[in-house]
Design an enzyme around this catalytic site. Structure first.
Site, PDB file in Angstrom:
ATOM      1  CD  GLU A 282       2.566   2.808 -33.018  1.00 52.44           C
ATOM      2  OE1 GLU A 282       2.791   2.918 -34.245  1.00 52.44           O
ATOM      3  OE2 GLU A 282       3.465   2.614 -32.185  1.00 52.44           O
TER       4      GLU A 282
ATOM      5  NE  ARG B 287      12.780  -9.306 -33.241  1.00 51.45           N
ATOM      6  CZ  ARG B 287      13.796  -9.566 -34.093  1.00 51.45           C
ATOM      7  NH1 ARG B 287      14.782 -10.354 -33.735  1.00 51.45           N
ATOM      8  NH2 ARG B 287      13.804  -9.037 -35.291  1.00 51.45           N
TER       9      ARG B 287
ATOM     10  CB  CYS C  47       0.953  -3.656 -29.638  1.00 52.00           C
ATOM     11  SG  CYS C  47       1.385  -3.587 -27.886  1.00 52.00           S
TER      12      CYS C  47
ATOM     13  CG  HIS D 291       3.416   1.143 -28.777  1.00 53.61           C
ATOM     14  ND1 HIS D 291       3.245   0.809 -30.099  1.00 53.61           N
ATOM     15  CD2 HIS D 291       3.381  -0.033 -28.093  1.00 53.61           C
ATOM     16  CE1 HIS D 291       3.109  -0.508 -30.210  1.00 53.61           C
ATOM     17  NE2 HIS D 291       3.192  -1.042 -29.006  1.00 53.61           N
TER      18      HIS D 291
END
Lengths: 210, 210, 210, 210
Positions: free
Chosen positions: D77, D87, D140, D166
């Protein structure tokens, strides 16, 4: 048993299917010696080359292996269709569109491998695997169809079993991909189940909604 | 001509296939009146219901339409296979695994529609479209196979042509999706080509590498 | 208001962003006249050209539009990052890697548009839409960052609002795609909300798990 | 060095990030002992737990690891953003929408790891890997942002380096996926580069067009 891969095509420098089957050449799996061979990615030559290899080696089991760029798992192919529709040219610059693999042949053949048992074996080993309902319309499907047609129609070949497995790209080819060691390990596990599994296949759901 | 969709399944509230065919019910396309009907998403009832509709209406053309969540284009299906492998239960809670659609039937039937001409027509209208090599192993493929089997084997039905088209989700169902107006416009354009196109299909490459 | 698109890049013949903004040039939306312009897909020129357009037209709202091949929905971009990492060369054959858009600038700027209200408006119109957490690291992100940096730092520009929207390919470019009419209709709907919506943005979940 | 994973969330039974970091606990990599810990997937507790771990162990390097279902490669990342938009609910049933991770904090922080050198190391080992421009807007990204904010603002922590990786699903969770052994091998290789690489990062293009 006979295991075939392909040479590189479509502008790529490598083809993991050829590399993976080569890595298993000469190995013994469940008491059977693996004979590996690389087929040319050409509509004109690949099927005849496969039939010649079967004639020479008379294996109990024949599995074709091909590269499926864009797929993320080892794909156990369920069905070969009597159709060629090449989106790109093959390695002999041929690009047939909407032609049959075998004129007058049936529309399709199903794999005669225990696909669900093989899937369960791969999952047990922690490897990404799936059953696939299409091997495409390029040389992989052509070889798969030609194999199943030969097993179904040639005298004395009725007891041979056959199927096709697609493998992902290697990491250096793009995403999604699978390390070569995992592809080789997966093929070995799948072959082991195909050679030793007895009885009706497992009734494990692995279809596609569409 | 007869156009069928499906009711909602898999926990969804809507099914764009049923909505889109309903929007075309009674319209005239190329001089043919469209009869639209919604089939239940059940293995037990969908094929018989389709055959009854054909018996009643005696259409020149029959096209099944189904929802393909995850696809981004109108999918003109090329081949129906003689296999059911349900990853989820149907609307009657049945989940058959690895059963034939028709016991003893051939492995597959190809669509008898001019798929490439239909594809070209959709592209000319600026609509996302593709030819697909698999209609899955759920009720859509079952209905598609049952349709082609009936056309191939029932007395006097040999001149009817048939096929299947998968449509994406609507935007409210997730991504990728297609507005309902585009789905309806696309079906209308595809039907128009299917009803009016004469001669051998276009030799337009639209296959899959794998 | 000012609406910018880009010219074609990456070997493509067209760019839907330029075509779509051109279709809205001169239209009135919510009482504001749209001034559309096409930026060159070059790191060296695009930001300066954008700043010159703002200086000339002094719009209340500035929205950059770009092509996102591979995305299936209109993407309302949330954040611009201070980073260029070009996977391909731009139209001037420049391919900078890991350089800042603005040396010494902050790591990122958030869009100042009411993204969730715009998303709701697009969904109400039945158009595929999503909020995106990355505009990439190519010229689109560079222009988006340069825009937000200019609005944040230039004297008297603090009341201007700005943002960026990515649009899918047209159907002739590949899959997934969106018809040009839908892209234009979607931009129009999004601009309308951006120009008329008042108050805090809607608290509609539209993030990404990863 | 400190390596954190997460517990299972979103209705899943397992989380490969927690399993993979656990497999490396106590190992020595490039002379550094790995301290592994599992964070709860809750907005309320995860950041504080991470800061407490850093305070206790005072590592030279801190890498957070999380699960990215749907990604096919190890994702290094690049940037953490000051935004939460859930979500789905977290494991404490909280679902914050459009809130900052740190009120008043900068919009984003870049990773301080040599991402391109790490990418090259993973590719050299034949493992699927990529640089990612978004860690999402769930726990995360929150942990990644909280980590980088702590390193940037806490007294005496300025020399610590930090980042986030990830990892894909395991094969039993769905497709795409990666075997656990490959995830562990990949983390080990990435940590090794992060601990030993000196000098400016490699100028290897690995961005996204959009």
């Amino acid at each position: 048993m006979l295991l075939t891969g392909f040479d590189a095509f479509g502008g790529q420098a490598i083809n993991p299917s050829g590399m993976a089957v080569q890595a298993l050449h000469g190995r013994r799996i469940a008491g059977h010696r693996v004979v590996s061979a690389e087929l040319p990615t050409t509509f004109a030559d690949a099927p005849a080359r496969l039939v010649a290899l079967i004639t020479t080696h008379r294996p109990a089991l024949v599995i074709g292996v091909g590269q499926a760029g864009g797929r993320a798992a080892l794909s156990l192919e369920r069905v070969a269709i009597n159709l060629i529709d090449a989106r790109i040219a093959d390695n002999a610059r041929a690009q047939p569109v909407d032609e049959p693999v075998v004129r007058g042949g049936p529309a399709a053949y199903f794999s005669t491998l225990p696909l669900k048992a093989m899937l369960a074996g791969l999952q047990r080993d922690g490897l990404p695997a799936e059953v696939s309902q299409t091997a495409g319309t390029f040389v992989c499907n052509q070889v798969f169809y030609a194999l199943m047609h030969a097993l179904a129609t040639r005298r004395g070949w009725g007891r041979l079993r056959g199927g096709f497995i697609h493998v992902p790209w290697l990491p250096e080819q793009g995403t999604p991909s699978m390390p070569l060691a995992d592809i080789v390990r997966g093929l070995r596990a799948a072959l082991n189940v195909a050679l030793t599994y007895r009885g009706p296949d497992l009734a494990l759901p692995a279809g596609a909604i569409h």
